[in-house]
Motif scaffolding. Structure first.
Motif, PDB file in Angstrom:
ATOM      1  N   MET A  44       0.840  -1.209  -0.119  1.00 20.20           N
ATOM      2  CA  MET A  44      -0.030   0.113  -0.062  1.00 20.20           C
ATOM      3  C   MET A  44       0.934   1.181  -0.034  1.00 20.20           C
ATOM      4  O   MET A  44       0.464   2.386  -0.574  1.00 20.20           O
ATOM      5  CB  MET A  44      -0.988   0.123   0.984  1.00 20.20           C
ATOM      6  CG  MET A  44      -2.072  -1.052   1.055  1.00 20.20           C
ATOM      7  SD  MET A  44      -3.295  -1.158   2.373  1.00 20.20           S
ATOM      8  CE  MET A  44      -4.109   0.460   2.354  1.00 20.20           C
ATOM      9  N   ASN A  45       2.011   1.318   0.759  1.00 18.74           N
ATOM     10  CA  ASN A  45       2.557   2.561   0.758  1.00 18.74           C
ATOM     11  C   ASN A  45       3.555   2.856  -0.503  1.00 18.74           C
ATOM     12  O   ASN A  45       3.954   3.888  -0.848  1.00 18.74           O
ATOM     13  CB  ASN A  45       3.597   2.273   2.134  1.00 18.74           C
ATOM     14  CG  ASN A  45       3.185   2.671   3.511  1.00 18.74           C
ATOM     15  OD1 ASN A  45       1.715   3.004   3.318  1.00 18.74           O
ATOM     16  ND2 ASN A  45       3.569   2.401   4.532  1.00 18.74           N
ATOM     17  N   ARG A  46       3.792   1.482  -1.377  1.00 23.27           N
ATOM     18  CA  ARG A  46       4.492   1.666  -2.481  1.00 23.27           C
ATOM     19  C   ARG A  46       3.669   2.138  -3.724  1.00 23.27           C
ATOM     20  O   ARG A  46       4.165   2.651  -4.498  1.00 23.27           O
ATOM     21  CB  ARG A  46       5.228   0.391  -2.737  1.00 23.27           C
ATOM     22  CG  ARG A  46       6.554   0.306  -2.175  1.00 23.27           C
ATOM     23  CD  ARG A  46       7.560  -0.876  -2.633  1.00 23.27           C
ATOM     24  NE  ARG A  46       6.717  -2.128  -2.678  1.00 23.27           N
ATOM     25  CZ  ARG A  46       5.946  -2.766  -3.408  1.00 23.27           C
ATOM     26  NH1 ARG A  46       6.046  -2.275  -4.696  1.00 23.27           N
ATOM     27  NH2 ARG A  46       5.545  -3.983  -3.427  1.00 23.27           N
ATOM     28  N   SER A  47       2.514   1.398  -3.606  1.00 20.39           N
ATOM     29  CA  SER A  47       1.747   1.322  -4.802  1.00 20.39           C
ATOM     30  C   SER A  47       0.567   2.284  -4.916  1.00 20.39           C
ATOM     31  O   SER A  47       0.043   2.491  -6.094  1.00 20.39           O
ATOM     32  CB  SER A  47       1.092   0.028  -4.991  1.00 20.39           C
ATOM     33  OG  SER A  47       2.077  -0.975  -4.827  1.00 20.39           O
ATOM     34  N   LEU A  48      -0.070   2.965  -3.777  1.00 17.17           N
ATOM     35  CA  LEU A  48      -1.100   3.829  -4.171  1.00 17.17           C
ATOM     36  C   LEU A  48      -1.193   5.057  -2.759  1.00 17.17           C
ATOM     37  O   LEU A  48      -0.335   4.902  -1.830  1.00 17.17           O
ATOM     38  CB  LEU A  48      -2.395   2.697  -4.178  1.00 17.17           C
ATOM     39  CG  LEU A  48      -2.502   1.962  -3.079  1.00 17.17           C
ATOM     40  CD1 LEU A  48      -2.952   2.358  -1.449  1.00 17.17           C
ATOM     41  CD2 LEU A  48      -3.455   0.629  -3.715  1.00 17.17           C
ATOM     42  N   ILE A  49      -2.033   5.782  -2.889  1.00 17.30           N
ATOM     43  CA  ILE A  49      -2.601   6.657  -1.931  1.00 17.30           C
ATOM     44  C   ILE A  49      -3.405   6.156  -1.122  1.00 17.30           C
ATOM     45  O   ILE A  49      -4.931   6.003  -1.705  1.00 17.30           O
ATOM     46  CB  ILE A  49      -2.521   8.155  -2.652  1.00 17.30           C
ATOM     47  CG1 ILE A  49      -1.460   8.411  -3.477  1.00 17.30           C
ATOM     48  CG2 ILE A  49      -2.870   9.256  -1.300  1.00 17.30           C
ATOM     49  CD1 ILE A  49      -0.152   8.525  -2.898  1.00 17.30           C
ATOM     50  N   ALA A  50      -3.386   5.979   0.086  1.00 17.21           N
ATOM     51  CA  ALA A  50      -4.503   5.432   0.927  1.00 17.21           C
ATOM     52  C   ALA A  50      -4.901   6.411   1.851  1.00 17.21           C
ATOM     53  O   ALA A  50      -4.181   7.140   2.289  1.00 17.21           O
ATOM     54  CB  ALA A  50      -3.681   4.221   2.012  1.00 17.21           C
ATOM     55  N   VAL A  51      -6.258   6.556   1.850  1.00 19.25           N
ATOM     56  CA  VAL A  51      -7.126   7.483   2.478  1.00 19.25           C
ATOM     57  C   VAL A  51      -8.123   6.856   3.145  1.00 19.25           C
ATOM     58  O   VAL A  51      -8.815   5.987   2.395  1.00 19.25           O
ATOM     59  CB  VAL A  51      -7.431   8.722   1.765  1.00 19.25           C
ATOM     60  CG1 VAL A  51      -8.240   8.227   0.609  1.00 19.25           C
ATOM     61  CG2 VAL A  51      -8.199   9.685   2.639  1.00 19.25           C
ATOM     62  N   ARG A  52      -8.582   7.208   4.527  1.00 17.45           N
ATOM     63  CA  ARG A  52      -9.621   6.511   5.043  1.00 17.45           C
ATOM     64  C   ARG A  52     -10.598   7.614   5.779  1.00 17.45           C
ATOM     65  O   ARG A  52     -10.011   8.709   6.240  1.00 17.45           O
ATOM     66  CB  ARG A  52      -9.160   5.677   6.144  1.00 17.45           C
ATOM     67  CG  ARG A  52      -8.604   5.967   7.395  1.00 17.45           C
ATOM     68  CD  ARG A  52      -8.086   4.805   8.154  1.00 17.45           C
ATOM     69  NE  ARG A  52      -8.575   3.710   8.238  1.00 17.45           N
ATOM     70  CZ  ARG A  52      -8.615   2.873   8.810  1.00 17.45           C
ATOM     71  NH1 ARG A  52      -8.103   2.791  10.089  1.00 17.45           N
ATOM     72  NH2 ARG A  52      -9.135   1.580   8.608  1.00 17.45           N
ATOM     73  N   LEU A  62     -14.330  -0.549   0.283  1.00 14.96           N
ATOM     74  CA  LEU A  62     -12.911   0.073  -0.146  1.00 14.96           C
ATOM     75  C   LEU A  62     -13.018   0.386  -1.783  1.00 14.96           C
ATOM     76  O   LEU A  62     -13.654  -0.512  -2.493  1.00 14.96           O
ATOM     77  CB  LEU A  62     -11.814  -1.135  -0.008  1.00 14.96           C
ATOM     78  CG  LEU A  62     -11.753  -1.850   1.385  1.00 14.96           C
ATOM     79  CD1 LEU A  62     -10.550  -2.978   1.281  1.00 14.96           C
ATOM     80  CD2 LEU A  62     -11.130  -1.026   2.235  1.00 14.96           C
ATOM     81  N   VAL A  63     -12.828   1.455  -1.951  1.00 14.83           N
ATOM     82  CA  VAL A  63     -13.113   2.050  -3.371  1.00 14.83           C
ATOM     83  C   VAL A  63     -11.742   2.386  -3.986  1.00 14.83           C
ATOM     84  O   VAL A  63     -10.866   3.357  -3.306  1.00 14.83           O
ATOM     85  CB  VAL A  63     -14.098   3.161  -3.356  1.00 14.83           C
ATOM     86  CG1 VAL A  63     -14.461   3.539  -4.546  1.00 14.83           C
ATOM     87  CG2 VAL A  63     -15.350   2.756  -2.476  1.00 14.83           C
ATOM     88  N   SER A  64     -11.399   1.831  -5.290  1.00 14.58           N
ATOM     89  CA  SER A  64     -10.318   2.370  -6.084  1.00 14.58           C
ATOM     90  C   SER A  64     -10.768   3.629  -6.826  1.00 14.58           C
ATOM     91  O   SER A  64     -11.658   3.549  -7.594  1.00 14.58           O
ATOM     92  CB  SER A  64      -9.841   1.407  -6.854  1.00 14.58           C
ATOM     93  OG  SER A  64      -9.404   0.008  -6.174  1.00 14.58           O
ATOM     94  N   LEU A  65     -10.039   4.728  -6.727  1.00 14.13           N
ATOM     95  CA  LEU A  65     -10.294   5.897  -7.400  1.00 14.13           C
ATOM     96  C   LEU A  65      -8.971   6.224  -8.370  1.00 14.13           C
ATOM     97  O   LEU A  65      -7.980   5.971  -8.020  1.00 14.13           O
ATOM     98  CB  LEU A  65     -10.251   6.989  -6.330  1.00 14.13           C
ATOM     99  CG  LEU A  65     -11.598   6.862  -5.358  1.00 14.13           C
ATOM    100  CD1 LEU A  65     -11.276   8.184  -4.384  1.00 14.13           C
ATOM    101  CD2 LEU A  65     -12.830   6.682  -5.671  1.00 14.13           C
TER     102      LEU A  65
END
Lengths: 150, 33
Positions: free
Chosen positions: A15-23, A43-46
């Motif tokens: 997760m830290n390498r591949s995308l921006i995680a927001v909750r 969980l939604v991919s945007l």
């Protein structure tokens, strides 16, 4: 997810390498309404413009989460006609997580991406044949059924 | 390796980072309890 899946080193690294995680909380305005959220976890991919391309609802173990997020990233690219980037995510998913519940859809989408980038129908037929061999009875095998005739 | 997921809590920040870093976003709707 907080107790079991998110603390897994493989999940943290991916997760830290591949995308921006927001909750955000399930009832946070305006997002809960904007995304029609009815249950957690959702969980939604945007894409980077905030447009939805993929979602899952319910708990996922580490491997299933990474596979699902990979599929989501592939669909972000696929929906923007970035087929080479989509294929890169799909190939990684299929290689690393062939037993995951995301794999059959990834194989289907791999065939479609290859077809759309080459206009050669063979990858569609090959997708059906691999789906039938590796995931008989799966929803995505059924969806690819017409491609056997190509 | 980092010891936890680097969660953003602001959608605006997440969108800005996604554009700057060329990444997609995972939006997690969770129950804070």
């Amino acid at each position: 997810m907080d107790a079991v899946t998110y603390p897994e080193p493989a999940v943290i690294d991916f997760m830290n390498r591949s995308l921006i995680a927001v909750r955000v909380a399930y009832n946070a305005k305006p997002y809960a309404d904007d995304f029609n959220v009815k249950w957690t976890p959702t969980l939604v991919s945007l894409d980077s413009g905030g447009k939805e391309h993929h979602r899952t609802v319910g708990f996922l173990q580490a491997e299933e989460l990474i596979a699902s997020l990979s599929l989501g990233m592939a669909k972000v690219h696929f929906d923007q006609d970035q087929f080479d980037s989509a294929l890169a995510h799909l190939e990684k998913l299929l290689q690393a997580y062939p037993k995951s519940s995301s794999a059959p859809e990834a194989m289907f989408l791999r065939g479609v991406s290859l077809y759309k980038s080459t206009h050669d129908p063979k990858p569609l037929k090959q997708a059906y044949e691999r789906l039938e061999a590796e995931y008989p009875g799966d929803e995505w095998t059924k969806r690819a059924y017409p491609y056997r005739l190509l | 390796m980092e010891s936890k997921v680097n969660w953003e809590t602001s959608m605006d920040t997440a969108l800005s980072r996604a554009r700057a870093e060329g990444k997609s976003i995972l939006l997690d709707f969770f129950n804070p309890g």
